[in-house]
Design an enzyme around this catalytic site. Structure first.
Site, PDB file in Angstrom:
ATOM      1  N   LYS A 178      25.325   9.734  64.159  1.00 47.82           N
ATOM      2  CA  LYS A 178      26.122   8.489  64.382  1.00 47.82           C
ATOM      3  C   LYS A 178      27.182   8.648  64.945  1.00 47.82           C
ATOM      4  O   LYS A 178      28.363   9.759  64.750  1.00 47.82           O
ATOM      5  CB  LYS A 178      26.192   7.836  63.006  1.00 47.82           C
ATOM      6  CG  LYS A 178      27.040   6.804  63.013  1.00 47.82           C
ATOM      7  CD  LYS A 178      27.510   6.249  61.591  1.00 47.82           C
ATOM      8  CE  LYS A 178      28.426   4.963  61.380  1.00 47.82           C
ATOM      9  NZ  LYS A 178      29.746   5.367  61.817  1.00 47.82           N
TER      10      LYS A 178
HETATM   11  P1  FBP Z   1      32.034  -0.252  61.126  1.00 47.73           P
HETATM   12  O1  FBP Z   1      30.711  -0.713  61.786  1.00 47.73           O
HETATM   13  O2  FBP Z   1      32.529  -1.325  60.324  1.00 47.73           O
HETATM   14  O3  FBP Z   1      32.927   0.628  62.307  1.00 47.73           O
HETATM   15  O4  FBP Z   1      31.402   0.947  60.128  1.00 47.73           O
HETATM   16  C1  FBP Z   1      30.858   2.076  60.583  1.00 47.73           C
HETATM   17  C2  FBP Z   1      31.863   3.354  59.871  1.00 47.73           C
HETATM   18  O5  FBP Z   1      31.402   4.521  60.337  1.00 47.73           O
HETATM   19  C3  FBP Z   1      31.796   3.297  58.555  1.00 47.73           C
HETATM   20  O6  FBP Z   1      30.899   3.881  57.835  1.00 47.73           O
HETATM   21  C4  FBP Z   1      33.300   3.816  58.296  1.00 47.73           C
HETATM   22  O7  FBP Z   1      33.728   3.177  57.138  1.00 47.73           O
HETATM   23  C5  FBP Z   1      33.913   3.357  59.668  1.00 47.73           C
HETATM   24  O8  FBP Z   1      32.999   3.064  60.528  1.00 47.73           O
HETATM   25  C6  FBP Z   1      35.062   4.443  59.904  1.00 47.73           C
HETATM   26  O9  FBP Z   1      35.613   3.964  61.052  1.00 47.73           O
HETATM   27  P2  FBP Z   1      36.776   4.701  61.487  1.00 47.73           P
HETATM   28  O10 FBP Z   1      36.972   6.212  60.926  1.00 47.73           O
HETATM   29  O11 FBP Z   1      36.675   4.771  63.029  1.00 47.73           O
HETATM   30  O12 FBP Z   1      38.223   3.962  61.199  1.00 47.73           O
END
Ligand code: FBP
Length: 263
Positions: A178
């Site tokens: 991801k």
């Molecule tokens: P979002 O679609 O809200 O960005 O979520 C994906 C994700 O990977 C979550 O699993 C995680 O909580 C968040 O984004 C982390 O985002 P970042 O570390 O970029 O703030």
């Protein structure tokens, strides 16, 4: 042993992971735009939509809510996570073991964050090795949240950085990587090529318009990506089901963005 593949995280080889680990990663501020999203039951209900292949949550949420949803939702146990109150070099605490996720929570897949480029990269890679090998014993697909961070990473959304993050998914044995969206279909083609047999999911990011979001997802699919892992762009919406309906068209039915918006 190379996987089992990615089922049950996938549907027709594609995936939409609904991410809901924000209570640990970002804190309650993420629930402000749509207060009902603070209630895990609301998000579990949303996750019963057929477009959603699995719901990614941490141990505590899984323990408290998954027993009521195990017939309708596939659980992706997110094993590590750290709060936004942490101000040091990015790192992530392991909050749940593969054994516990498989045997006690009923997880059908494992999620694990790795921050390539941070000072603690060696330890994170070694932790991932243990998780990946244990997951193989349980036949659980592994989704690697691969986010390049740290002092040497100048641009974490450049094609080069994200292609590297995806490649590390392949190198470290993730079934699915991801990664952040690199900005275009052409850049995403490089990313998916570098990942080889490791499937690539786009990370959702902060909330955008329906059209902008669907266009980025469409370019991921057209570039050979498997889909996305999304949180805020779904459950921060007043009507998350309408967006999931449109995503279902784009991801699984090869619909154009116009067709998905008109459906
Ligand atoms: P979002 O679609 O809200 O960005 O979520 C994906 C994700 O990977 C979550 O699993 C995680 O909580 C968040 O984004 C982390 O985002 P970042 O570390 O970029 O703030």
């Amino acid at each position: 042993m190379r996987p089992i593949a990615d089922a049950p995280v996938t549907r027709d080889g594609k995936a939409l992971v609904l991410a809901y680990d924000h209570g640990i990663e970002h804190g309650p501020v993420d629930f402000d735009p749509q207060p009902e999203s603070a209630d895990p039951e609301h998000v579990f209900d949303v996750a019963t939509h057929p477009a959603v292949t699995s719901l990614a949550v941490g141990k505590g949420i899984a323990e408290a809510y998954y027993p009521s949803y195990e017939d309708d939702v596939s659980l992706l146990a997110k094993l590590n996570g750290t709060s936004n109150l942490w101000m040091g070099e990015p790192d992530s605490a392991i909050n749940c073991s593969v054994e516990y996720a498989a045997e006690e929570l009923g997880a059908e897949a494992i999620g694990f964050t790795v921050y390539p480029g941070v000072n603690g990269e060696v330890e994170m890679f070694e932790e991932f090795r243990e998780v990946q090998e244990k997951a193989r014993e349980y036949d659980l697909p592994v989704v690697m949240w691969s986010y390049a961070r740290g002092q040497a990473v100048k641009n974490d959304t450049s094609e080069e950085t994200i292609a590297y993050a995806a490649r590390l998914g392949l190198e470290l044995g993730a079934d699915i990587a991801k990664v952040k969206y690199p900005g275009s279909k052409e850049a995403m083609e490089t990313v998916t090529r570098m990942a080889g047999p490791t499937k690539v999911l786009m990370s959702g990011g902060s909330k955008t318009s329906d059209r902008e979001f669907l266009e980025s997802v469409k370019s991921v699919i057209d570039a050979g990506g498997a889909g996305l892992a999304v949180g805020r762009n779904v459950w921060q919406r007043e009507d998350p089901i309408a967006l999931l309906d449109a995503l279902e068209e784009v991801i699984y039915e090869e619909a154009s963005v116009e067709e998905a918006l008109d459906a």
